[in-house]
Design an enzyme around this catalytic site. Structure first.
Site, short mmCIF file in Angstrom:
data_model
loop_
_atom_site.label_atom_id
_atom_site.label_comp_id
_atom_site.label_asym_id
_atom_site.label_seq_id
_atom_site.Cartn_x
_atom_site.Cartn_y
_atom_site.Cartn_z
N CYS A 64 1.62 -44.62 20.22
CA CYS A 64 1.52 -43.75 21.40
C CYS A 64 2.90 -43.64 22.04
O CYS A 64 3.76 -42.98 21.47
CB CYS A 64 0.43 -44.21 22.38
SG CYS A 64 0.39 -45.96 22.82
N SER A 65 3.15 -44.30 23.16
CA SER A 65 4.46 -44.14 23.79
C SER A 65 4.70 -45.27 24.78
O SER A 65 5.24 -45.04 25.86
CB SER A 65 4.53 -42.81 24.50
OG SER A 65 3.41 -42.69 25.34
N CYS A 66 4.28 -46.49 24.43
CA CYS A 66 4.43 -47.64 25.32
C CYS A 66 5.90 -47.85 25.67
O CYS A 66 6.77 -47.78 24.80
CB CYS A 66 3.86 -48.88 24.65
SG CYS A 66 2.09 -48.71 24.36
N CYS A 78 7.26 -47.03 19.97
CA CYS A 78 5.82 -47.21 19.95
C CYS A 78 5.30 -46.15 18.99
O CYS A 78 5.23 -44.98 19.35
CB CYS A 78 5.23 -47.02 21.35
SG CYS A 78 3.42 -47.01 21.33
#
Lengths: 206, 104, 116
Positions: A107-109, A104
């Protein structure tokens, strides 16, 4: 409990978190017991073992694998793994021709119900920056080298769809049951930055 | 927003350094920050996209120099203040009180 | 305001917060269509990464109708639209030195895409 010595030199970040919690609890906006339950859930109950069970089931049950590739959310729900940050799942099957890897960049999905919370490296700037421009370099850093002829397909999770990689079943794993197969499935193999273990790498398996 | 969060393709950020047998949380404040963010999200004063936007509004230099849960913390404070649930002044005062051991 | 109670945590996490919207919105594209991403630099929130703006790709998968994050972040407007997985070659994104066979797939909404 207040202790002057204990709190005397706390970093700003620690103080800020404590201050927010203290004020929010005081105003009745946050129930501290709910915080404890949230932490307990993600620290001890949800984690990559869930995803390992999904992969092991797909390796041993062809019908389940078909359902998983067609409608991953429903198939994964059969094992009881649903909810926040896994509402819309897609499973990506690795083969000799294609190796899938998930990132991602914005962000950090990450698919929480099957993998738990993401590791620091997954959320870090170097991984998010390099996975899309230099996937082979990233894989090398994780100790994975794939043939030049294998296509690397990177999935940038920009939406609320969450991806889980279905790694190839290791050779020499014939005859192993689902439980033993699950031991071969590593977290990184389900992100695409690693490969499953071979049976000889797991001492307890046959 | 053309911010520091939009990292795809950026060079010179160094190695990835995965940690083996990594714990879910490294420090107690990360646990509390994670849970506070989820619990406050439930209040219904903002949505997930607004949370992401709040983190992206950080100064690019600061974004790159802080950790993931620090991004969450800064984003959470931004939203709490903007929605009028807390003020900067009361947060600063409470931090100072906790730092001096006047309250826990 | 709803306050999250410990006894509700399990139920709330299980329910999640689906971004899929149960409405019919005509899809502008179908799998196989060649598309080009818009070149834009909004000051607000967007999920079209900079490295994929103004690039040509192929729609591979239609995910369904989802909340559009750009408006949802700005003012809570769900603005439901179709979401697709769009495949870009590494060469299209990064130029000549990139691998001839590697790809990057990105999830993109109707409003980020035009027909190529």
């Amino acid at each position: 409990m207040s202790d002057r010595h204990e709190h005397a030199h706390l970093p700003d970040t620690v103080l800020r978190v404590k201050a927010l919690e203290s004020l929010l609890v005081e105003k009745g906006l946050v129930d501290p017991a709910a915080l404890d339950t949230l932490i307990e859930t993600y620290e001890h109950k949800v984690g990559p073992r869930n995803g390992s069970r999904v992969v092991a089931r797909a390796w041993s049950d062809p019908d389940f694998k078909q359902r998983l590739l067609r409608n991953a959310s429903a198939a994964i729900a059969e094992l009881g793994f649903t909810g926040r940050q896994g509402e819309d799942m897609v499973v990506l099957e690795n083969s000799e021709k294609v190796h899938n890897m998930v990132v991602c960049t914005l962000c950090s999905c990450y698919p929480w119900p099957v993998l738990g919370l993401p590791p620091v490296w997954y959320k870090s700037a170097p991984y998010r920056a390099r996975a899309v421009i230099d996937p082979r370099g990233v894989l090398k850093e994780f100790g994975v080298e794939l043939p030049e002829t294998t296509e690397i397909r990177v999935w940038d999770s920009t939406a609320e769809v969450r991806y889980l990689v279905l790694p190839m079943r290791p050779r020499d794993s014939e005859g192993m049951d689902e439980e033993a197969l699950a031991e071969l499935v590593t977290r990184d193999s389900m992100i695409g930055t690693g490969l499953p273990l071979s049976p000889s790498q797991v001492p307890s398996s046959k | 927003m053309n911010g520091a969060h939009d990292l795809g393709g950026m060079h010179r950020l160094g190695p990835i350094n995965p940690e083996s047998n990594e714990p879910v949380f490294h420090q107690e404040w990360e646990r509390r920050c994670f849970a506070l963010t989820l619990a406050c999200g439930f209040l219904g004063e903002w949505n997930l996209d607004m949370s992401r936007r709040a983190r992206e509004r950080m100064h690019p230099a600061k974004y790159l120099q802080t950790s993931y849960y620090e991004h969450w913390l800064i984003g959470l404070q931004t939203l709490l203040v903007e929605k009028g649930l807390l003020t900067e002044e009361e947060i600063a005062r409470r931090m100072s009180e906790i730092g001096k051991g006047e309250t826990s | 305001m709803r306050v999250l109670r410990a006894s509700d945590v399990g139920k709330v996490l299980l329910k999640g917060g689906p971004a899929r919207v149960d409405t019919q919105v005509p899809a502008k594209f179908k799998p196989g269509d060649e598309v080009v991403t818009r070149n834009m630099s909004p000051e607000g929130h967007t999920r079209l990464p900079r490295y994929a703006r103004g690039r040509r790709g192929v729609v591979k998968r239609h995910h369904g109708v989802f909340i559009f994050p750009d408006t949802h972040a700005a003012n809570g407007d769900k603005n439901p639209q179709n979401l697709y997985s769009v495949c870009f070659t590494a060469r299209e994104l990064w130029g000549e030195p990139a691998s001839e066979i590697d790809k990057v797939n990105i999830d993109l909404w109707d409003d980020y895409l035009d027909r190529a």
